[in-house]
Each structure stands twice: as C-alpha cells, then as structure tokens.
Design an enzyme around this catalytic site. Sequence first.
Site: not given
Ligand code: NAD
Ligand code: DAU
Length: 350
Positions: A134-136, A159, A163
Amino acid sequence: MKTYLVTGGAGFIGSNFVLYMLKKYNDVKIVNLDKLTYAGNLENLKDVQENPKHIFVQGDICDKELVTELFDKYDIDYVVNFAAESHVDRSIKEPEIFASTNVLGTVNLLNCAKNAWERENGWKDGVRYHQVSTDEVYGSLGDTGYFMETTPLDPHSPYSSSKAGADFMVKAYFDTFNMPVTITRCSNNYGPYHFPEKLIPLLINNCLNHKDLPVYGDGLNIRDWLYVEDHCKAIDMVVRDGRVGEVYNVGGHNERTNIQIVKTVIKHIHDNVDETVTEDLIKYVEDRKGHDRRYGIAPDKIKEELGWYPETTFEVGIVKTIEWYLENRQWMENVTSGEYQKYYEKMYTV
Ligand code: NAD
Ligand code: DAU
C-alpha cells in the site's frame, strides 16, 4: 497452465482479482486461500463457484502445515498475497492481529514458497512471490510532491507499519536468498465488493438509508482513488512481466479531498435515486488518531516499464461503483446484517 496461490481472495480486491483473472485467461488455475474473517465474503465469488479452475480453501496464511500442503498438492507457480487486516481504524483499536496476519503471515508464505521453490543452484523456473502492499507505507505528504518507489518508508498507523514490516520481509527474501519477488504499492481502491466500513461504500450505504455521513476532522485529507479493476490489471502485469526484486507504485492521479468524495456521492444519489438525500446528512466527527493528511502516487515506473495506466477516470469509476451498489442491494443487505456469513455453509465445503 499457470497455478496461482491467491491469498485473501474472498476480500474486496482479492475477489475482484480472482474474477478478473478467470475471465481473462483460460490457462490460469487459482487456489484461493482465505481465512474468512469478517472481511471475507464468499458471496463475492459466486460467479466462479462452479468453475473447476477456482479452488477455494478456508485457512490462515499463518498456518505452516496448511500452506506447505497447498504447495505440495497444487504445484504453485505464483503467489499473490492479498490476505491482510486492512482497515486503519481497526488497527488503532486492535493492533496485535495486524502484526500477526500482516507480518507473520507474510513471513510464513515467503518461507513456504522458499521451501517449495528453492533448488540447489537457484530457483524453480518461472516462479514468483508477489506482495500486495500500500502507499500508506510511505507515510504522509504535504501539499506537493508524490510518493516514488525510492521514497523512504515512514508508516504511521499500526496498519501501515505492519504492511511496511511485511514489505521489508519480502525485500529480505530477495536480498538474502535472491528469491524472485515483486511488490506493488497501491493507492486507495474503490469499486464492487468493497466492505462498507471503508469510506466510499459506507457513504453509499448511509445515503441509501438516510444515515449520517461521518467525516473525520476537517474533511480535507486527500486520498488518490483508483478503480479496483485497474489495480487488478497492474498486479497481473507485474506478476507476469515486472522485474524481480522491484517495487512498482500503482495509483491514478485521482486525488480528492474526503469532503469532495462525500459531496460527489450525495449529488449522484440525489440526482438519480433519491432527491431527499442532501448535504444535510454530512456530520463532522472526531478525527482519526494520527490521520495521514495526503497520499499521492506517481505511477511513472509501471507506465514506462509495463505500459500500465489507470484506464478508469474517477468520474466514470464512481458512477459505475454507485450503480453496482444500487444493482446489488442484497449484497449490502447481507453484509450489514451478517447474512453473508451463511454463504460459508451454502457455497463451499471448506
Ligand atoms: P479486505 O479486508 O477486503 O480483504 C482481506 C481478505 O483477507 C479477507 O477476505 C480476509 O478474510 C482475508 N484474511 C485476513 N486475514 C487472513 C489470514 N490470516 N489468512 C488468510 N486470509 C486472511 O482487504 P482489501 O481492501 O481487499 O485489501 C487487500 C490487500 O490489498 C491488503 O493486503 C491491503 O493491505 C492491500 N491494499 C488495499 C488497498 C485498498 O484501498 N483497499 C489499497 C492498497 C493496498
Ligand atoms: O491508501 C491505501 C489504503 O486505503 C489501503 O492500504 C487500506 O487498506 C484501505 O483501507 C485505505 O485506507 P484509508 O484509511 O485511506 O481508507 P478509508 O476508507 O478507511 O478512509 C479514507 C479516508 O476517509 C480517510 O482519510 C479517512 C476518511 N474517513 C473514513 C471513514 C471510514 C472518514 O472521513 N469517515 C469515515 O467514516
């Protein structure tokens, strides 16, 4: 035929990736290992339920015996590790599970892959371990500049720190053992099957139910939004053609403040679905602890080396996303009521 071990393939991005790959390729088999935490939803995979090229296994990436068995049984070519605890707010409340799944789970996968793939004089042909990061991990930006692959890691939340820890372990397996690995670091995804604890699906769900729209702090934090299918394409390209040992940033040049996102969702729903949905629903709430101010990705390297670019503009992607949720209200209903967990029994014997 290439066999992928996809972990976390019942989650948001993982399930989109499984569906994308099985639609695109005839010569791909996917072993999908997912623990089915609260974030895993087998309903996301109902379209491939009968597909013999999709093998679902419920299990933990930290389970050495199970992962070893999967390598022995399925002759895995590629690992794509999506499995993670992914929600920043949860990581502030319960950091331990983030360290355990995200760091130790990654180490276990790396180790099992090494045991299966290492040969006396190198590595089994054509194998690859890919880490979805992730970019985070780069921390937070000021008003200008972008995260580059060379930007030093400076994570803040439990988190993002977990990562980053995982990324360092992947790097260690490359530096120490010359293991064929790649890493992608992506910005915020949005699209179908996004769990409604995250901003965009939460907003859509709350608008449709006339509930408050919680905005953390001043609403001016910036995220760089990428349509999930574009992310899936990027991962596919990097796994196949990315250079071993390299990191690729993936992002859309789609930066928006949170309040812009909130107003965009309200406007679309107001104009197309329910005119009683207005900005009156916006509720500013206490800020997230340690809230990163701005993320912005420069995806130049993946564009230059692999020809990837974000095909879906935010304007198009957000409408597609809202429309998907409108057409799949039962999916949201099942998630918010807990019904989705019944798919565990209905869909697969695991
Ligand atoms: P998500 O929370 O929707 O899905 C995570 C999945 O992993 C779930 O199906 C969960 O059951 C499974 N899981 C959790 N713990 C596990 C374990 N111990 N063993 C096997 N499976 C397990 O997450 P997402 O948003 O789909 O993100 C997927 C990946 O991409 C993550 O690694 C996250 O860090 C990365 N990522 C997400 C975003 C985003 O915007 N959502 C952006 C950049 C990177
Ligand atoms: O940048 C990549 C990341 O993006 C991934 O690595 C993470 O897995 C994914 O969850 C996401 O993280 P963020 O914290 O950026 O996403 P989230 O949707 O939780 O929040 C987006 C922005 O909105 C953040 O600045 C917090 C804000 N927010 C979030 C929620 C849930 C609100 O203002 N209100 C809310 O209720």
